[in-house]
Design a protein around this motif. Structure first.
Motif, PDB file in Angstrom:
ATOM      1  N   MET A  87       0.877  -1.291   0.032  1.00  0.00           N
ATOM      2  CA  MET A  87       0.121   0.180   0.037  1.00  0.00           C
ATOM      3  C   MET A  87       0.694   1.278  -0.119  1.00  0.00           C
ATOM      4  O   MET A  87       2.057   1.299   0.583  1.00  0.00           O
ATOM      5  N   PHE A  88       0.424   2.452  -0.739  1.00  0.00           N
ATOM      6  CA  PHE A  88       1.056   3.471  -0.527  1.00  0.00           C
ATOM      7  C   PHE A  88       0.487   4.955  -0.627  1.00  0.00           C
ATOM      8  O   PHE A  88       0.861   5.925  -0.909  1.00  0.00           O
ATOM      9  N   GLU A  89      -0.714   4.824   0.202  1.00  0.00           N
ATOM     10  CA  GLU A  89      -1.434   5.933   0.312  1.00  0.00           C
ATOM     11  C   GLU A  89      -1.898   6.131   1.782  1.00  0.00           C
ATOM     12  O   GLU A  89      -2.392   4.948   2.691  1.00  0.00           O
ATOM     13  N   SER A  90      -1.537   7.236   2.680  1.00  0.00           N
ATOM     14  CA  SER A  90      -1.811   7.030   4.059  1.00  0.00           C
ATOM     15  C   SER A  90      -3.242   6.827   4.586  1.00  0.00           C
ATOM     16  O   SER A  90      -3.509   6.164   5.617  1.00  0.00           O
ATOM     17  N   GLY A  91      -4.026   7.563   3.858  1.00  0.00           N
ATOM     18  CA  GLY A  91      -5.485   7.441   4.089  1.00  0.00           C
ATOM     19  C   GLY A  91      -6.186   6.050   4.114  1.00  0.00           C
ATOM     20  O   GLY A  91      -6.823   5.620   4.639  1.00  0.00           O
ATOM     21  N   ALA A  92      -5.574   5.362   2.798  1.00  0.00           N
ATOM     22  CA  ALA A  92      -6.085   4.010   2.777  1.00  0.00           C
ATOM     23  C   ALA A  92      -5.587   3.153   3.991  1.00  0.00           C
ATOM     24  O   ALA A  92      -6.218   2.042   4.390  1.00  0.00           O
ATOM     25  N   MET A  93      -4.187   3.285   4.149  1.00  0.00           N
ATOM     26  CA  MET A  93      -3.768   2.364   5.054  1.00  0.00           C
ATOM     27  C   MET A  93      -4.538   2.617   6.627  1.00  0.00           C
ATOM     28  O   MET A  93      -4.686   1.516   7.184  1.00  0.00           O
ATOM     29  N   ILE A  94      -4.651   3.880   6.697  1.00  0.00           N
ATOM     30  CA  ILE A  94      -5.566   4.276   8.283  1.00  0.00           C
ATOM     31  C   ILE A  94      -6.987   3.306   7.999  1.00  0.00           C
ATOM     32  O   ILE A  94      -7.306   2.708   9.017  1.00  0.00           O
ATOM     33  N   GLU A  95      -7.580   3.262   6.874  1.00  0.00           N
ATOM     34  CA  GLU A  95      -8.953   2.842   6.671  1.00  0.00           C
ATOM     35  C   GLU A  95      -8.627   1.211   6.958  1.00  0.00           C
ATOM     36  O   GLU A  95      -9.316   0.600   7.623  1.00  0.00           O
ATOM     37  N   TRP A 114     -16.143  10.554  10.490  1.00  0.00           N
ATOM     38  CA  TRP A 114     -14.970   9.706  10.528  1.00  0.00           C
ATOM     39  C   TRP A 114     -14.234  10.020   9.114  1.00  0.00           C
ATOM     40  O   TRP A 114     -13.233  10.161   9.182  1.00  0.00           O
ATOM     41  N   LEU A 115     -15.075   9.846   8.089  1.00  0.00           N
ATOM     42  CA  LEU A 115     -14.495   9.883   6.835  1.00  0.00           C
ATOM     43  C   LEU A 115     -14.370  11.066   6.378  1.00  0.00           C
ATOM     44  O   LEU A 115     -13.207  11.465   5.774  1.00  0.00           O
ATOM     45  N   THR A 116     -15.123  12.193   6.741  1.00  0.00           N
ATOM     46  CA  THR A 116     -14.910  13.493   6.562  1.00  0.00           C
ATOM     47  C   THR A 116     -13.568  14.010   7.097  1.00  0.00           C
ATOM     48  O   THR A 116     -12.578  14.646   6.482  1.00  0.00           O
ATOM     49  N   TRP A 117     -13.583  13.623   8.458  1.00  0.00           N
ATOM     50  CA  TRP A 117     -12.193  14.184   9.048  1.00  0.00           C
ATOM     51  C   TRP A 117     -10.704  13.511   8.767  1.00  0.00           C
ATOM     52  O   TRP A 117      -9.967  14.257   8.656  1.00  0.00           O
ATOM     53  N   LEU A 118     -10.877  12.241   8.453  1.00  0.00           N
ATOM     54  CA  LEU A 118      -9.935  11.678   7.910  1.00  0.00           C
ATOM     55  C   LEU A 118      -9.350  12.139   6.720  1.00  0.00           C
ATOM     56  O   LEU A 118      -8.103  12.182   6.415  1.00  0.00           O
ATOM     57  N   HIS A 119     -10.025  12.560   5.687  1.00  0.00           N
ATOM     58  CA  HIS A 119      -9.870  13.031   4.294  1.00  0.00           C
ATOM     59  C   HIS A 119      -9.423  14.508   4.552  1.00  0.00           C
ATOM     60  O   HIS A 119      -8.687  14.958   3.818  1.00  0.00           O
ATOM     61  N   PHE A 120      -9.793  15.094   5.551  1.00  0.00           N
ATOM     62  CA  PHE A 120      -9.633  16.698   5.653  1.00  0.00           C
ATOM     63  C   PHE A 120      -8.027  16.805   6.214  1.00  0.00           C
ATOM     64  O   PHE A 120      -7.557  17.874   6.132  1.00  0.00           O
ATOM     65  N   ALA A 121      -7.560  15.905   6.858  1.00  0.00           N
ATOM     66  CA  ALA A 121      -6.173  15.791   7.220  1.00  0.00           C
ATOM     67  C   ALA A 121      -5.612  16.113   6.067  1.00  0.00           C
ATOM     68  O   ALA A 121      -4.405  16.759   6.238  1.00  0.00           O
ATOM     69  N   GLU A 122      -5.598  15.447   4.888  1.00  0.00           N
ATOM     70  CA  GLU A 122      -4.863  15.795   3.821  1.00  0.00           C
ATOM     71  C   GLU A 122      -5.012  17.315   3.490  1.00  0.00           C
ATOM     72  O   GLU A 122      -4.051  17.853   2.792  1.00  0.00           O
ATOM     73  N   THR A 123      -6.119  17.891   3.397  1.00  0.00           N
ATOM     74  CA  THR A 123      -6.206  19.248   3.239  1.00  0.00           C
ATOM     75  C   THR A 123      -5.387  20.075   3.856  1.00  0.00           C
ATOM     76  O   THR A 123      -4.625  20.763   3.563  1.00  0.00           O
ATOM     77  N   VAL A 124      -5.160  19.957   5.456  1.00  0.00           N
ATOM     78  CA  VAL A 124      -4.559  20.602   6.394  1.00  0.00           C
ATOM     79  C   VAL A 124      -2.962  20.142   5.590  1.00  0.00           C
ATOM     80  O   VAL A 124      -2.306  21.157   5.639  1.00  0.00           O
ATOM     81  N   THR A 125      -2.545  19.103   5.429  1.00  0.00           N
ATOM     82  CA  THR A 125      -1.344  18.613   4.967  1.00  0.00           C
ATOM     83  C   THR A 125      -0.725  19.377   3.631  1.00  0.00           C
ATOM     84  O   THR A 125       0.320  19.559   3.706  1.00  0.00           O
ATOM     85  N   VAL A 126      -1.660  19.560   2.608  1.00  0.00           N
ATOM     86  CA  VAL A 126      -1.382  20.189   1.406  1.00  0.00           C
ATOM     87  C   VAL A 126      -0.709  21.445   1.991  1.00  0.00           C
ATOM     88  O   VAL A 126       0.353  21.975   1.273  1.00  0.00           O
TER      89      VAL A 126
END
Length: 228
Positions: free
Chosen positions: A62-70, A93-105
């Motif tokens: 696997m090579f995507e952190s969001g997918a790994m977390i799920e 849960w899904l919304t905030w999981l993917h919002f993490a990437e918004t912050v990270t960008v």
């Protein structure tokens, strides 16, 4: 056996933090420096974009952190860090999981400007200011969520601590190197709460070479304009 390929203080930090919090037995961590080694043919077989995290699980990759977390939350449900589709907090849960990437960008853009671009002429105070404002907007969204009048609102979900606190918390960890959280009292209290966990300390103890050598990087000054 699970093997996580990790660069300290990068996105892979959130997966390592989760592995510790899940108390996954006997996982391995392979630490990489943040250099051209991530572009080697060998590493590209693990992560085709040459980035971390990469994770090997019983021959699969696997090579995507969001997918790994799920995936990890589903594989180790006993720690209740994910939320099943039938759970009322699944949507959040899904919304905030993917919002993490918004912050990270935005944090990643500031990392590039302050650290990755070695020559001063490459840096843009205009981009720094723009990305800092965008990061502050993300802080505002987290502050608003944590300020919602719900009983025992200690975490992002009403149902309590979960993997999304780890994902967003790691993004804020990076962001705090560029935009302080002092003006966001609920966010600051939440961040202190989640980073007091032993899983965070265990994560930070892995790897000697750090990407961020300073606690805070001050904004780059705007160039002086000549009078005409």
């Amino acid at each position: 056996m699970i093997t996580l390929h990790h660069v300290p203080q990068s996105r892979s930090m959130r997966v390592l933090w989760l592995l510790h919090e899940l108390e996954v037995p006997d996982f391995q961590v392979q630490v990489h420096p943040f250099d051209r080694g991530l572009r080697s043919p060998e590493f590209l077989t693990l992560s085709p974009a040459g980035r971390v995290p990469a994770m090997e699980i019983e021959g699969e990759r696997m090579f995507e952190s969001g997918a790994m977390i799920e995936y990890l939350c589903e594989r180790f449900p006993e720690r209740n860090l994910g939320r099943e589709p039938s759970n009322p907090d699944r949507m959040a849960w899904l919304t905030w999981l993917h919002f993490a990437e918004t912050v990270t960008v935005h944090a990643a853009a500031l990392t590039q400007q302050h650290i990755m671009l070695y020559e001063d002429y490459m840096r843009s105070p205009y981009i720094m200011q723009l990305e800092a404002k965008r990061l502050a907007k993300c802080y505002e969204a987290i502050e608003a969520r944590l300020s919602t009048p719900v009983e025992n609102r200690d975490y992002l979900l009403t149902s309590g601590f979960s993997a999304v606190d780890i994902a967003v918390g790691q993004a804020v960890y990076v962001g705090r190197h560029f935009v302080k959280t002092d003006d966001y009292p609920e966010l600051s209290a939440w961040y202190e709460r989640i980073t007091e966990r032993s899983s965070f300390a265990a994560t930070m103890a892995v790897g000697e070479q750090k990407l961020y050598t300073e606690a805070f990087y001050a904004p780059w000054p705007f160039p002086e304009r000549s009078e005409t």
